[in-house]
Design an enzyme around this catalytic site. Sequence first.
Site, PDB file in Angstrom:
ATOM      1  N   CYS A   2      53.954  44.738  38.136  1.00  0.00           N
ATOM      2  CA  CYS A   2      55.134  45.220  38.857  1.00  0.00           C
ATOM      3  C   CYS A   2      55.491  46.589  38.289  1.00  0.00           C
ATOM      4  CB  CYS A   2      56.303  44.273  38.635  1.00  0.00           C
ATOM      5  SG  CYS A   2      55.961  42.579  39.085  1.00  0.00           S
ATOM      6  N   ARG A  28      52.311  49.834  42.272  1.00  0.00           N
ATOM      7  CA  ARG A  28      52.143  48.720  41.322  1.00  0.00           C
ATOM      8  C   ARG A  28      52.583  47.388  41.925  1.00  0.00           C
ATOM      9  NH1 ARG A  28      51.618  50.316  35.960  1.00  0.00           N
ATOM     10  NH2 ARG A  28      52.380  48.318  35.277  1.00  0.00           N
ATOM     11  N   TRP A  75      55.156  42.754  42.329  1.00  0.00           N
ATOM     12  CA  TRP A  75      53.887  42.170  42.792  1.00  0.00           C
ATOM     13  C   TRP A  75      53.963  40.718  42.347  1.00  0.00           C
ATOM     14  CZ3 TRP A  75      50.020  43.499  45.949  1.00  0.00           C
ATOM     15  CH2 TRP A  75      48.898  42.691  45.966  1.00  0.00           C
ATOM     16  N   ASN A 101      58.207  42.987  33.952  1.00  0.00           N
ATOM     17  CA  ASN A 101      56.824  43.121  34.426  1.00  0.00           C
ATOM     18  C   ASN A 101      55.962  42.278  33.500  1.00  0.00           C
ATOM     19  OD1 ASN A 101      54.342  43.908  35.421  1.00  0.00           O
ATOM     20  ND2 ASN A 101      54.252  45.720  34.101  1.00  0.00           N
ATOM     21  N   GLY A 102      55.174  41.361  34.071  1.00  0.00           N
ATOM     22  CA  GLY A 102      54.278  40.539  33.241  1.00  0.00           C
ATOM     23  C   GLY A 102      54.474  39.065  33.564  1.00  0.00           C
ATOM     24  N   GLU A 478      26.476  42.013  45.211  1.00  0.00           N
ATOM     25  CA  GLU A 478      27.728  42.793  45.058  1.00  0.00           C
ATOM     26  C   GLU A 478      27.401  44.238  44.735  1.00  0.00           C
ATOM     27  OE1 GLU A 478      30.582  42.590  45.925  1.00  0.00           O
ATOM     28  OE2 GLU A 478      31.683  44.028  44.730  1.00  0.00           O
ATOM     29  N   LYS A 482      28.785  47.550  46.881  1.00  0.00           N
ATOM     30  CA  LYS A 482      29.603  48.577  46.230  1.00  0.00           C
ATOM     31  C   LYS A 482      29.049  49.972  46.502  1.00  0.00           C
ATOM     32  CE  LYS A 482      33.066  47.174  45.242  1.00  0.00           C
ATOM     33  NZ  LYS A 482      32.940  46.019  45.992  1.00  0.00           N
ATOM     34  N   GLU A 485      29.280  50.973  50.306  1.00  0.00           N
ATOM     35  CA  GLU A 485      30.581  51.187  50.953  1.00  0.00           C
ATOM     36  C   GLU A 485      31.301  52.431  50.448  1.00  0.00           C
ATOM     37  OE1 GLU A 485      33.746  48.348  50.373  1.00  0.00           O
ATOM     38  OE2 GLU A 485      32.895  47.648  48.515  1.00  0.00           O
ATOM     39  N   HIS A 501       7.179  39.091  49.365  1.00  0.00           N
ATOM     40  CA  HIS A 501       7.010  38.501  50.708  1.00  0.00           C
ATOM     41  C   HIS A 501       7.351  39.497  51.801  1.00  0.00           C
ATOM     42  CE1 HIS A 501       6.197  34.611  48.939  1.00  0.00           C
ATOM     43  NE2 HIS A 501       7.208  34.834  48.109  1.00  0.00           N
ATOM     44  N   LYS A 599      41.344  48.141  53.667  1.00  0.00           N
ATOM     45  CA  LYS A 599      41.491  47.282  52.484  1.00  0.00           C
ATOM     46  C   LYS A 599      41.550  45.812  52.889  1.00  0.00           C
ATOM     47  CE  LYS A 599      41.854  46.208  48.228  1.00  0.00           C
ATOM     48  NZ  LYS A 599      40.595  46.197  47.444  1.00  0.00           N
TER      49      LYS A 599
HETATM   50  C1  AGP Z   1      35.036  44.871  49.096  1.00  0.00           C
HETATM   51  O1  AGP Z   1      34.700  45.986  48.284  1.00  0.00           O
HETATM   52  C2  AGP Z   1      35.301  45.245  50.513  1.00  0.00           C
HETATM   53  N1  AGP Z   1      36.354  46.173  50.567  1.00  0.00           N
HETATM   54  C3  AGP Z   1      35.395  44.081  51.466  1.00  0.00           C
HETATM   55  O2  AGP Z   1      34.106  43.532  51.542  1.00  0.00           O
HETATM   56  C4  AGP Z   1      36.363  42.928  51.092  1.00  0.00           C
HETATM   57  O3  AGP Z   1      35.876  42.253  49.955  1.00  0.00           O
HETATM   58  C5  AGP Z   1      36.385  41.928  52.271  1.00  0.00           C
HETATM   59  O4  AGP Z   1      36.913  42.607  53.395  1.00  0.00           O
HETATM   60  C6  AGP Z   1      37.210  40.685  51.979  1.00  0.00           C
HETATM   61  O5  AGP Z   1      38.549  41.050  51.770  1.00  0.00           O
HETATM   62  P1  AGP Z   1      39.547  39.922  51.164  1.00  0.00           P
HETATM   63  O6  AGP Z   1      39.017  39.583  49.804  1.00  0.00           O
HETATM   64  O7  AGP Z   1      40.880  40.580  51.136  1.00  0.00           O
HETATM   65  O8  AGP Z   1      39.500  38.735  52.073  1.00  0.00           O
END
Ligand code: AGP
Length: 604
Positions: A2, A28, A75, A101-102, A478, A482, A485, A501, A599
Amino acid sequence: MCGIVGFVGEKEDALPFIFNGLKRLEYRGYDSAGIALASKSGIAIQKTQGKLAALGELLEALPSGIPCGIGHTRWATHGRPTNENAHPHTDCQGEIATVHNGIIENFQTLREELIAKGHRFQSDTDTEVIPHLLEEYGGAEDLVGAVRQAETRLQGAYAFLAISSRDPERIVAVRRTSPLIIGLGTNANYLGSDFSAFLAATKRAQILENGDMAVVTPHSVVITDKAGSRIDRPVITVDWDIKQAERGGYPHFMLKEIMEQPDVWGDCLLGRIRDNEVVPQEIGLTWDQLAEYQRIQIVAAGTAYHAGLIGKALIERLARIPVNVDVASEFRYASPILDRGTMVMAISQSGETADTLACLRLAREQGVFTYSITNTVGSTVARESDAVAYTLAGPEIAVASTKAYTTQILVLSLLALLLARIKGRARPDLVQGMLQLPFLGHKVLKGIDGITTMAERMAGTHDVFYIGRGLDYALAMEGQLKIKEISYLHAEAYPAGELKHGTLALIKEGVPVVAILTEHDVWEKTVSNILEVKARGAEVWGIVDERFPATLPIDHYIPIPIGDTLLAPVLAAIPLQLLAYYTAVARGEDVDQPRNLAKSVTVE
Ligand code: AGP
């Protein structure tokens, strides 16, 4: 995480300083916000659920010309984002106000004790025990003494500010782990969770350390330790601009969020392991619920899906319970076969991903138990699940998920260890090992040499391949997301044993391959796969358990300290995140807001 702000001046109106300070801290947390002002006439408070703009509409109800006050932007961690749960919180008489905060780890015990003494609580937050404890210790009359006494009762990681209407010329501040900084003005002083709260007013500051208590008036700052002995913290001059301050001095939120992971892991694990046992209630489940389900169906998207792959491996290896992991957008239309012996688990940082939410609703329609792991208290996924565990990672601003991913893995690890214990396969060694992860995370961050050079090399390539076996393959999934994207390089992940294969046909001179090597049982197999690609001219980046010999045929060697291989994923994730980050920086891309992405994907 927070944001807390304080202002104490001679004659100035505290309100605009506090509100502007909160605006700077809104990154935050933005579930709710509030401001309290202290004068001899009493404590005046305005607070509300929602973003800071909602609070802005209430400010005219606050008196002007009051030079002492505190503010908070939340938060949520304990208690949903509601008006009642918004900070500041007060004592029964409304003479003391606090912002925090915490996490107060022992708040339930303190709350019961205070209620038994007649205190009346207005919220279900952990924070509200603070003002009632101060009241119990005579805080209205002697705020400083009461804070010192209350401090001996509180357990957890926190920072808080307290003001009293009977002593409205001072703010008392305490720091235990969560950040707290004092801004030094002229005939006025400021407090904030970070520099951005007061940088517009002053660049001179004192950083409180763990265990410090500060009494702040318009003309003085007295810092003492727990015993009350005076401490001199150096006065520094901050040369950041506001944006840099919001990012903690980092150039991007993504780097800030990568670097803060070890501390965030500490927040995520706090209170969840006691006497070397995982506490089921602390991840939202009861022993009966843990014992009831014979199979688990994980649904998630993107990075959360990759965390689910790690969770599958851990739960199946440790508890021998079958786990299925599906991409939410597929699962929702696949006419899934569910029965009452199945737990459907949704993993979602935002808790608002449409596909994941649809899967939860499908499960509930079929009367199946639903459990979610999310970073957002009060999110739709959290509210529509039968049980929920919060990752407590704090707001994740960068579109590319990092600390949410690793804290999802931590919660999944705790779940796997609980299920293993129920199945008579307890692993106290791993429970103990989890407590070492924040320390090892700091060691990884300090120990990665040359990542920017490696990334600059990567930035000039095309078609990157990530390979690994077992947990390392889940990590490879993953890693490729990363780098794709945020740097827009094309990347693919493959089980290392699968290359021959077909995909091996794409390996030729200079093709970049990132190999992940933490799984000991299949180490030789993965090494032979590395030799396969090397023989065809690949350039290999290796994220490798430091105990493996450095003689491996790897061109860019990233050794990492690992305790147990089952706890390695969060550690191996860090170099994957940093490689993607610095590659994107080297390519001049918009790291925090990559093109075409959001996001939280709240549409199909
Ligand atoms: C992750 O780096 C991406 N921005 C995206 O794949 C994200 O993980 C996915 O949209 C799921 O979002 P969520 O965890 O909020 O459900």
